[in-house]
Motif scaffolding. Structure first.
Motif, PDB file in Angstrom:
ATOM      1  N   MET A 293       0.834  -1.203   0.000  1.00  0.00           N
ATOM      2  CA  MET A 293       0.000   0.000   0.000  1.00  0.00           C
ATOM      3  C   MET A 293       0.868   1.252   0.000  1.00  0.00           C
ATOM      4  O   MET A 293       0.613   2.218  -0.728  1.00  0.00           O
ATOM      5  CB  MET A 293      -0.919   0.003   1.216  1.00  0.00           C
ATOM      6  N   TYR A 294       1.921   1.256   0.833  1.00  0.00           N
ATOM      7  CA  TYR A 294       2.814   2.413   0.865  1.00  0.00           C
ATOM      8  C   TYR A 294       3.542   2.593  -0.463  1.00  0.00           C
ATOM      9  O   TYR A 294       3.774   3.730  -0.908  1.00  0.00           O
ATOM     10  CB  TYR A 294       3.814   2.274   2.004  1.00  0.00           C
ATOM     11  N   ASP A 295       3.914   1.490  -1.106  1.00  0.00           N
ATOM     12  CA  ASP A 295       4.545   1.607  -2.426  1.00  0.00           C
ATOM     13  C   ASP A 295       3.587   2.247  -3.427  1.00  0.00           C
ATOM     14  O   ASP A 295       3.994   3.098  -4.233  1.00  0.00           O
ATOM     15  CB  ASP A 295       4.973   0.222  -2.923  1.00  0.00           C
ATOM     16  N   ALA A 296       2.318   1.838  -3.372  1.00  0.00           N
ATOM     17  CA  ALA A 296       1.333   2.434  -4.276  1.00  0.00           C
ATOM     18  C   ALA A 296       1.129   3.915  -3.960  1.00  0.00           C
ATOM     19  O   ALA A 296       0.991   4.747  -4.876  1.00  0.00           O
ATOM     20  CB  ALA A 296       0.008   1.680  -4.168  1.00  0.00           C
ATOM     21  N   GLU A 297       1.125   4.274  -2.691  1.00  0.00           N
ATOM     22  CA  GLU A 297       0.975   5.683  -2.322  1.00  0.00           C
ATOM     23  C   GLU A 297       2.175   6.500  -2.800  1.00  0.00           C
ATOM     24  O   GLU A 297       2.022   7.657  -3.225  1.00  0.00           O
ATOM     25  CB  GLU A 297       0.818   5.812  -0.811  1.00  0.00           C
ATOM     26  N   LEU A 298       3.375   5.930  -2.729  1.00  0.00           N
ATOM     27  CA  LEU A 298       4.559   6.647  -3.215  1.00  0.00           C
ATOM     28  C   LEU A 298       4.448   6.910  -4.715  1.00  0.00           C
ATOM     29  O   LEU A 298       4.799   8.000  -5.192  1.00  0.00           O
ATOM     30  CB  LEU A 298       5.821   5.845  -2.897  1.00  0.00           C
ATOM     31  N   LEU A 299       3.988   5.905  -5.470  1.00  0.00           N
ATOM     32  CA  LEU A 299       3.820   6.102  -6.903  1.00  0.00           C
ATOM     33  C   LEU A 299       2.732   7.138  -7.195  1.00  0.00           C
ATOM     34  O   LEU A 299       2.862   7.945  -8.122  1.00  0.00           O
ATOM     35  CB  LEU A 299       3.478   4.772  -7.571  1.00  0.00           C
ATOM     36  N   ALA A 300       1.657   7.110  -6.391  1.00  0.00           N
ATOM     37  CA  ALA A 300       0.600   8.104  -6.571  1.00  0.00           C
ATOM     38  C   ALA A 300       1.108   9.505  -6.283  1.00  0.00           C
ATOM     39  O   ALA A 300       0.796  10.471  -7.004  1.00  0.00           O
ATOM     40  CB  ALA A 300      -0.590   7.767  -5.672  1.00  0.00           C
ATOM     41  N   LYS A 374       6.317   3.678   5.948  1.00  0.00           N
ATOM     42  CA  LYS A 374       6.653   2.347   5.441  1.00  0.00           C
ATOM     43  C   LYS A 374       7.798   1.731   6.238  1.00  0.00           C
ATOM     44  O   LYS A 374       7.757   0.547   6.599  1.00  0.00           O
ATOM     45  CB  LYS A 374       7.029   2.441   3.962  1.00  0.00           C
ATOM     46  N   GLU A 375       8.820   2.544   6.529  1.00  0.00           N
ATOM     47  CA  GLU A 375       9.943   2.042   7.314  1.00  0.00           C
ATOM     48  C   GLU A 375       9.500   1.619   8.711  1.00  0.00           C
ATOM     49  O   GLU A 375       9.915   0.573   9.220  1.00  0.00           O
ATOM     50  CB  GLU A 375      11.015   3.126   7.399  1.00  0.00           C
TER      51      GLU A 375
END
Length: 471
Positions: A293-300, A374-375
């Motif tokens: 989810m955090y990876d998707a938020e970073l891309l967004a 995320k970390e």
């Protein structure tokens, strides 16, 4: 919508380990009916519609009419009609679509995380029910053993107090209970002596000591047994009462009526697994929905940053201006009357850069915040991973320990029963040995339950599906 949800659940649950058909059935029912999970799925579906909303700005139509025609060289102008379509800078629409898709993906990961948590709750509740069922079964078996002890002690007391017969040693008939299986050998050696007892002795074995009017030393054994029987009866009632909240919890996780009938759980068997700690941790880092989810938020947010930059570029507009004219009579001659069409181009001038700079800075700060979250989540997952492995390894050790202790305790009980059958002494030690076996049985069941609970936790964290196998 329910069909879509079921398909999503089945796709997301590939690799899930199956322990029993009933548990698998309850997992599917919970996935289909749980209100919280449905809410997460609807939020995901709503997020997917945002991408469909990305489009060009609506065209603008301006229409002006003159109450009195305006006199011009071309004639009398009756109206002024303008149509304009604005176009964002190149790449803006694509960035908006990417941002919407990534936010929808983030919502889907939240849905998967909710599904994993729901499955974990169903499993742990099911395991707790299975543990209770085994504890009830063992308690009932031990109650039956104590009642046989009671009959044996009463028969011994009656024989020892009879004036017509001398002292005799009447052992107890062998028990088929699993909790004293190792001690059955000593009891079988005495079984032939009890086969010839009359029905009168059996009926007198249940006679109240008060009715017998005796307070001989043998009655202390009977009273000790009855104290333990009363205690076990109370514990059995408590175990049966503890099933009710667990059954209600499991039904409510499936959004079923709280009184709905549930299947009896199968006994939990100990299992042996060789799990690679680092492999599980790598699986958590790669597959946990919260990290995804955090990876998707970073891309967004990266798409939002690109949108902020493009928002500082000019917007282009193309349109047409239509002016209808009516002929005008001058000096008896018709003048003008030809309509005019004028193409138009519009360009915005983004000269106020402070707004654009602030948007870019805001997005960068949000990216840093998501990265920190995320970390931190990864750190928490590693803590849970370490605790789950600790609990699993501890449960494995406890299972081995209690199996060894049960073997020794059963051997000890067998020797004590043999000694009591021959001498009639140390009956209190027999009861203590029987209680010790019961305690070890309960402890072993609890350790096996912790095995399955720890494995379910690792399965939830890694979101891969871990298949246990029994010994």
């Amino acid at each position: 919508m329910k069909k879509l949800l079921t398909l999503a659940i089945l796709w997301a649950s590939v690799g899930h380990f199956a322990l029993s058909q009933n548990l698998d059935e309850y997992l599917v029912r919970a996935a289909e009916n749980n209100p919280e999970l449905k809410a997460y799925y609807n939020e995901y579906l709503a997020a997917t519609e945002i991408g469909n909303q990305v489009s060009l700005p609506n065209p603008e139509l301006q229409v002006g009419f003159y109450f009195r025609p305006m006199e011009r060289f071309m004639g009398n102008q009756q109206a002024d009609i303008r149509l304009m379509q604005m176009f964002p800078w190149f790449g803006m629409l694509k960035a908006q679509e990417s941002e919407a898709d990534q936010m929808a993906l983030a919502r889907y990961q939240l849905f998967l995380d909710a599904k994993n948590n729901l499955f974990f709750q169903v499993k742990t509740t099911w395991y707790a029910l299975a543990e209770l069922e085994q504890e009830i079964r063992i308690t009932e078996e031990n109650l039956e053993i104590l009642r046989k002890y009671e009959r044996m002690a009463l028969i011994r007391f009656e024989n020892s107090s009879s004036s017509a017969e001398g002292p005799s040693s009447t052992p107890m008939a062998p028990s088929s209970s699993s909790s004293v299986s190792a001690g059955s050998a000593g009891m079988n050696t005495m079984g032939n002596q009890t086969q010839g007892m009359s029905s009168q002795a059996n009926s007198s074995a249940m006679t109240s000591p008060a009715a017998m009017g005796s307070t001989g030393p043998g009655m202390t054994d009977v009273l000790r047994i009855r104290l333990q029987i009363n205690t076990l009866d109370n514990e059995l009632d408590l175990l049966n009462a503890n099933k009710i909240p667990l059954q209600v919890e499991l039904n409510k996780l499936m959004n079923s009526p709280r009184e709905a009938q549930l299947s009896n759980p199968e006994p939990l068997l100990p299992f042996v697994m060789n799990l690679e700690k680092q492999a599980i941790l790598d699986s958590i880092s790669a597959n946990n929905p919260m990290l995804a989810m955090y990876d998707a938020e970073l891309l967004a947010l990266e798409s939002q940053k690109q949108m902020a930059k493009l928002d500082g570029r000019p917007m282009l507009g193309a349109g047409v201006n239509y002016m209808p004219f009516q002929p005008r009579i001058e000096d008896g001659m018709s003048m003008g009357g030809k309509d005019m069409i004028m193409p138009m181009v519009t360009v915005t001038l983004p000269i106020y850069r402070k707004k654009t700079t602030a948007k870019i800075k805001e997005t960068e700060l949000r990216q840093e915040a998501v990265q920190f979250n995320k970390e931190n989540t990864l750190n928490q997952l590693e803590i849970e991973w370490a605790k789950a492995f600790r609990d699993l390894e501890d449960a494995n050790r406890k299972v081995r320990l209690y199996e060894q202790q049960l073997d020794l305790a059963n051997q000890n009980l067998s020797l004590l029963l043999t000694a009591y059958a021959t001498s009639g002494q140390d009956f209190e030690e027999v009861l203590r040995a029987q209680q010790l076996i019961l305690d070890y049985e309960f402890s072993k069941i609890g350790a096996i339950t912790r095995q399955y609970t720890s494995l379910a936790m690792l399965d939830m964290l890694s979101a891969t599906g871990i298949q246990p196998y029994s010994k």
